[in-house]
Design an enzyme around this catalytic site. Structure first.
Site, PDB file in Angstrom:
ATOM      1  N   GLU A  46       4.266 -17.337 -12.484  1.00  0.00           N
ATOM      2  CA  GLU A  46       3.005 -17.820 -11.922  1.00  0.00           C
ATOM      3  C   GLU A  46       2.409 -16.866 -10.880  1.00  0.00           C
ATOM      4  OE1 GLU A  46       3.851 -21.776 -10.572  1.00  0.00           O
ATOM      5  OE2 GLU A  46       4.204 -22.543 -12.590  1.00  0.00           O
ATOM      6  N   GLU A  54       5.665 -24.569 -21.865  1.00  0.00           N
ATOM      7  CA  GLU A  54       6.097 -25.816 -21.223  1.00  0.00           C
ATOM      8  C   GLU A  54       5.152 -26.946 -21.632  1.00  0.00           C
ATOM      9  OE1 GLU A  54       6.541 -25.271 -16.964  1.00  0.00           O
ATOM     10  OE2 GLU A  54       7.245 -23.212 -17.223  1.00  0.00           O
TER      11      GLU A  54
END
Length: 554
Positions: free
Chosen positions: A309, A415
């Site tokens: 991220e 995810e």
């Protein structure tokens, strides 16, 4: 007038109509163009679909057939780069972002996006730019509508093209004579396209969960067990016991593992003791962590989330400098040169208004990492977390895949889950089908890991979908008796739909023809008049053209 900057506005409108029919499914009018441009060009390409619904799409007749809406107007950029965004305004006044691009001074850039509208909805399109004192020129606009039936047709047509290959099996006897009427059975044992699931450490404790997982998934991502804060909660005291056991379990059962993750570019997700170190010791700690986890599992994984991220978060950049992430990608590649390295981010698909992670920003980050000396040939993957708390906009998702796919870098959903509630399964299916049918996609991980506290009756029966109780999973595939829930049934249905099991007989020339999904296969061949049957294996790869196999029955 001199044009300092221009851009192409290409939006695809998918009108999801009920009860519509497709008159000519193979006609040009219903086909979809998956191409996108991610480079600045001296001249814009022609409009896709010849402009589609747009009249005067090249502005050859000035602004004829065009209306300027609200505060949107035509600008010309005088300098720098600007993030341009396209919005749809519904009849209720709601603004929905449907596309965006980083436009640059002195060249033309493509904006490609999409939105879904009801057949009776009136919508206006607006272009907005953060800067107020710039000028922008617009050229070559396309707007193409598709029905829901056409959209599914695009998916199936793409699947047949990119996920399947023709196989020709020729059966003969020892004298080389063709055998007519030989029985052929093809059974796929492992698909090439990866469909996996996230999993917590409960996989080590519950036999029922192990049996469920190994029966259907070909890949796994440990939830937290490989992360730095899990394996080294106290400085200098590493503990890989759980991670080792999970990797060992998965690999021994033929399940590939994604390494999640090496470093996380957020201070809150970094071990609590790291930010307290002097800068030089932070460098030593991060390099030691990287070397420790990568060398431990090198060669045993199918991917590494290197710096998690790091479009949203820049903790290590703030401490170590602007090239911190690029440096760690280089270190990981040196330690494990054959394993793909992922960028992994959220909101690129889920929340288009998050301008930090729009496709153009994602591509810009890829270029930054690869521009670091020595990183030119990194084996990268694009990871999109895909935690949908809003209804997925499948039209926008497809356009985002198109733009990201133009990099030539394979894409993964890493995810994937959708919000709990009555529409959860429908939305999950929409995203999975869109991903599987897209040429740029390589795999997906459903975030459906099970543990007893996450999929208990209390979690399954919650009424407030916007605020789940602590510990409850957003997506549960099975209950605490390891029985499929509705979402689990859907995943099983799609896994089964996207695998090939074929039976048939050879023709007069001793040939058997079939188009099957890519992957590994068992083949059984027999004939009533031949004493011995034959059992062997083969792989259907992604190469173009027919795969020819020859079998000799004795």
């Amino acid at each position: 007038m001199k044009c300092f900057l221009g851009w192409i506005f290409v939006i695809f409108c998918a009108l999801l109509l009920s009860g519509c029919a497709l008159a000519d499914s193979d006609s040009d009018s219903s086909s979809y163009d998956y191409s996108a441009s991610i480079h600045c060009r001296s001249e814009p390409s022609d409009p896709q679909y010849g402009g589609g619904l747009v009249k005067n799409s090249k502005f050859n007749s000035g602004l004829d057939d065009w209306k300027v809406f609200g505060n949107a107007t035509w600008f010309q950029v005088s300098e720098g780069d600007e993030t341009l965004v396209a919005y749809m305004q519904t009849s209720s006044g709601e603004f929905i972002l449907v596309g965006s691009v980083i436009a640059k001074f002195g060249c033309w850039s493509m904006l490609k996006g999409g939105f879904t509208a009801d057949d009776d909805m009136k919508v206006d399109l607006f272009i907005r730019c953060p800067a107020t004192k710039i000028e922008v020129w617009i050229d070559n606009v396309s707007l193409k509508q598709f029905t829901k039936v056409e959209w599914r047709h695009h998916q199936q047509k793409s699947i047949d093209k990119i996920r399947k290959r023709n196989v020709r099996i020729h059966v003969k006897n020892e004298q080389g004579e063709a055998i007519k009427g030989a029985n052929i059975t093809l059974t796929q044992t492992r698909p090439l396209f990866t469909i996996g699931s996230g999993s917590p450490a409960s996989i080590l404790e519950y036999k029922g969960y192990q049996d469920y997982f190994t029966a259907r998934f070909t890949a796994a991502t440990p939830h937290n067990e490989m992360k730095w804060y899990f394996t080294e909660d106290k400085q200098g005291q590493e503990n890989y016991t759980v991670a080792d056991a999970m990797v060992s379990f998965f690999t021994s059962n033929g399940i590939s593992v994604r390494g999640h993750n090496i470093l996380w570019d957020s201070q809150n997700a970094t071990p609590h003791w790291v930010p307290m170190l002097p800068r030089r010791e932070i460098v030593h700690a991060t390099v030691r962590r990287t070397a420790s986890v990568v060398s431990r599992y090198s060669g045993n994984l199918i991917g590494w989330d290197v710096m998690n991220e790091n479009l949203h978060n820049l903790y290590f950049e703030s401490v170590l400098g602007a090239n911190a992430s690029a440096m760690y990608y280089q270190i990981v590649r040196a330690l494990d040169p054959h394993t793909p390295l992922f960028l992994n981010e959220f909101n690129t698909l889920e929340y288009p208004r998050d301008l930090k992670v729009i496709p153009s920003r994602y591509i810009h980050r890829i270029r930054e990492i690869k521009s670091f000396p020595g990183n030119e040939d990194l084996m990268l993957r694009i990871g999109l977390e895909s935690h949908f708390t809003l209804r997925p906009n499948v039209s926008y998702i497809r356009a985002a895949f198109d733009v990201l796919g133009a990099t030539g870098i394979p894409i993964w959903l890493t995810e994937l889950d959708t919000q709990k509630g009555p529409a959860q399964v429908e939305q999950l299916e929409d995203v999975m089908r869109e991903a599987f049918s897209h040429p740029a996609m390589e795999g997906m991980i459903v975030w459906g890991g099970w543990k007893p506290t996450a999929c208990s009756d209390a979690c399954l029966n919650v009424e407030n979908y916007d605020k789940l109780p602590n510990g409850c999973s957003q997506l549960c595939l099975i209950d605490n008796n390891f029985k499929n829930l509705e979402a689990g049934d859907l995943v099983d249905k799609l896994i089964d739909e996207w695998r090939s099991r074929v039976k048939g007989v050879t023709n007069n020339e001793g040939d058997f023809h079939e188009k099957v999904f890519h992957g590994a296969y068992n083949i059984t061949c027999s004939h009533p008049l031949m004493p011995n049957s034959l059992h062997t294996t083969f792989n259907v790869t992604k190469e173009e053209g027919t795969l020819d196999l020859s079998i000799t029955l004795k």
